[in-house]
Design a protein around this motif. Structure first.
Motif, short mmCIF file in Angstrom:
data_model
loop_
_atom_site.label_atom_id
_atom_site.label_comp_id
_atom_site.label_asym_id
_atom_site.label_seq_id
_atom_site.Cartn_x
_atom_site.Cartn_y
_atom_site.Cartn_z
N ALA A 62 0.84 -1.20 0.00
CA ALA A 62 0.00 0.00 0.00
C ALA A 62 0.87 1.25 0.00
O ALA A 62 1.90 1.30 0.64
CB ALA A 62 -0.92 -0.01 1.23
N THR A 63 0.46 2.24 -0.75
CA THR A 63 1.17 3.52 -0.75
C THR A 63 0.22 4.60 -0.27
O THR A 63 -0.99 4.51 -0.43
CB THR A 63 1.67 3.89 -2.16
OG1 THR A 63 0.55 3.95 -3.05
CG2 THR A 63 2.64 2.85 -2.67
N THR A 64 0.79 5.63 0.32
CA THR A 64 0.00 6.72 0.88
C THR A 64 0.17 7.97 0.03
O THR A 64 1.29 8.37 -0.24
CB THR A 64 0.45 7.02 2.32
OG1 THR A 64 0.34 5.83 3.10
CG2 THR A 64 -0.41 8.12 2.94
N PRO A 65 -0.93 8.58 -0.45
CA PRO A 65 -0.79 9.84 -1.19
C PRO A 65 0.00 10.83 -0.34
O PRO A 65 -0.24 10.96 0.85
CB PRO A 65 -2.24 10.29 -1.40
CG PRO A 65 -3.05 9.05 -1.26
CD PRO A 65 -2.33 8.19 -0.27
N PRO A 318 6.92 8.91 2.16
CA PRO A 318 5.79 8.00 1.97
C PRO A 318 6.12 6.52 2.15
O PRO A 318 5.23 5.74 2.45
CB PRO A 318 5.34 8.29 0.54
CG PRO A 318 6.54 8.82 -0.14
CD PRO A 318 7.28 9.60 0.91
N VAL A 319 7.37 6.11 1.96
CA VAL A 319 7.70 4.69 2.05
C VAL A 319 8.26 4.35 3.43
O VAL A 319 7.71 3.52 4.14
CB VAL A 319 8.72 4.29 0.96
CG1 VAL A 319 9.08 2.81 1.09
CG2 VAL A 319 8.14 4.56 -0.41
N SER A 320 9.34 5.00 3.83
CA SER A 320 9.95 4.72 5.13
C SER A 320 9.11 5.23 6.28
O SER A 320 9.23 4.75 7.41
CB SER A 320 11.35 5.32 5.20
OG SER A 320 11.26 6.74 5.16
N ARG A 321 8.26 6.24 6.01
CA ARG A 321 7.43 6.89 7.01
C ARG A 321 8.25 7.72 7.99
O ARG A 321 7.73 8.19 9.02
CB ARG A 321 6.55 5.89 7.79
CG ARG A 321 5.73 4.97 6.92
CD ARG A 321 4.71 5.71 6.10
NE ARG A 321 3.71 6.34 6.94
CZ ARG A 321 2.92 7.33 6.53
NH1 ARG A 321 3.04 7.82 5.30
NH2 ARG A 321 2.01 7.86 7.33
#
Length: 376
Positions: A62-65, A318-321
């Motif tokens: 899942a990816t977050t806008p 968005p990936v590592s947060r």
């Protein structure tokens, strides 16, 4: 052996069986190379969109806008002839708040006429003070790669196409101001990746990671070419509450708010007075408990005394947060502040510091002399 006559030329069977297959192979190779060149040209001409750096990332993940995926508008002005933005954040009464504002993706980096000299200075600093200006823990490596893969291949060429370009043909990012070229893919060595970022953008960078099982964040990576009395190398691994422990009123005014708002992409500003023009200042601009204060200044030269403003941009990758702070430092001679007609406003704002914060900012050393010069 059969002989074939073609006009004035005669060819035997061995020539025919050798020549025509070879000719077909050469023509096929020319066609393939031509097609590859055309495709490469199309890729270079077309504006690229943000793609996550990890080529092995599962497609089902899942990816977050995010802020990083919003479109960037090219800036087609002579940006290197544009003076620095006149940030004047002082107010008559100082309130200890986060000063939150929305930041558009286009404004993540603000380049101006100071860029060439600042980048040259940053190169000197990372070479002379590598351990003070750059740092990364092993667990910070994914965030550094993610950040590098956005800034160099994506953001800078999209926003400032006259200053930065990329070539997919040779996999390079080109800085046309400094003349430097760097790989589009992030180096495996985290410090090398940070060094490239440090000498490409003017912003210092702090990378913060959430501690397991907690709502707090700790410092895991940094670029600190222009620190303001803050040695990041001595703060690695510390939580923000520990790092800001010496800052008056931080615990009671900001600590809880910072924890609550760390998920947002926001901007804030911080200002102080510097009685010199030094940008690399890991110690010396603040007063800590137990230290002796130098004697009060009798007078100051407004041409050599500066308003130091930090423009801080906060975002979550968005990936590592992980959370990234970008800190851009502006130094404005107080003579210019006075020429703008803001001498009295700044002098009043110096009185507006709460007492504890005034001591921390060493107001007792420079405050009276600066106010007298601004009001003269």
């Amino acid at each position: 052996m059969a002989i074939y006559q073609m006009g004035p030329f005669a060819m035997d069977e061995s020539f025919i069986y050798t020549f025509f297959p070879l000719l077909a192979a050469v023509l096929l190779l020319i066609y393939i190379k031509s097609k590859e060149a055309n495709e490469a040209a199309k890729v270079q001409e077309a504006p690229s969109t943000y793609s996550l750096w990890d080529p092995d990332r599962k497609t089902t993940q899942a990816t977050t806008p995010s802020f990083l995926q919003e479109p960037i508008t090219p800036l087609d002005v002579d940006i290197l002839s544009t003076p620095p933005h006149p940030f004047r954040p002082y107010k008559p009464i100082y309130h200890m708040t986060m000063g939150l504002e929305k930041c558009a993706p286009n404004d993540l980096f603000l380049i101006d006429s100071s860029y060439p000299s600042r980048i040259a200075l940053r190169k000197q600093i990372v070479n002379a003070f590598p351990h003070t200006s750059l740092g990364a823990s092993e667990r910070c490596s994914p965030a550094i790669k993610e950040l590098y893969s956005y800034i160099l291949p994506q953001h800078l060429p999209s926003r400032f196409p006259g200053l930065f370009t990329t070539s997919t043909f040779n996999g390079e990012f080109k800085n046309h101001v400094s003349g430097d070229s760097y790989p589009l893919l992030p180096p495996q060595n985290s410090i090398e990746a940070l060094k490239i970022l440090a000498t490409t953008v003017e912003e210092d960078i702090l990378i913060l990671q959430k501690e397991s099982g907690k709502e707090t964040y700790s410092l895991q990576g940094f670029i600190a070419c222009f620190p303001n009395g803050f040695d990041s190398s001595k703060k690695m691994g510390m939580e923000l509450r520990e790092i800001h422990g010496p800052v008056p009123m931080f615990k009671e005014k900001l600590a809880n708010s910072m924890d609550r708002f760390f998920g947002r992409l926001e901007v804030g500003r911080w200002w102080t007075i510097s009685t010199h023009e030094k940008l690399f200042l890991p110690t010396g601009n603040h007063h800590y408990e137990g230290e002796d204060l130098p004697e009060e200044l009798e007078s100051v030269d407004l041409e050599k005394t500066y308003l130091r403003v930090e423009r801080q941009v906060l975002l979550r990758l968005p990936v590592s947060r992980d959370i990234v702070f970008f800190v851009r430092t502006y130094m404005t001679p107080l003579a210019r502040i006075k020429a703008e007609g803001q001498g009295e406003a700044l002098a009043t704002a110096i009185d507006g510091f709460p007492e504890r914060l005034g001591v921390y900012k060493r107001r007792i050393v420079w405050g009276r002399a600066v106010q007298e010069a601004l009001r003269a």
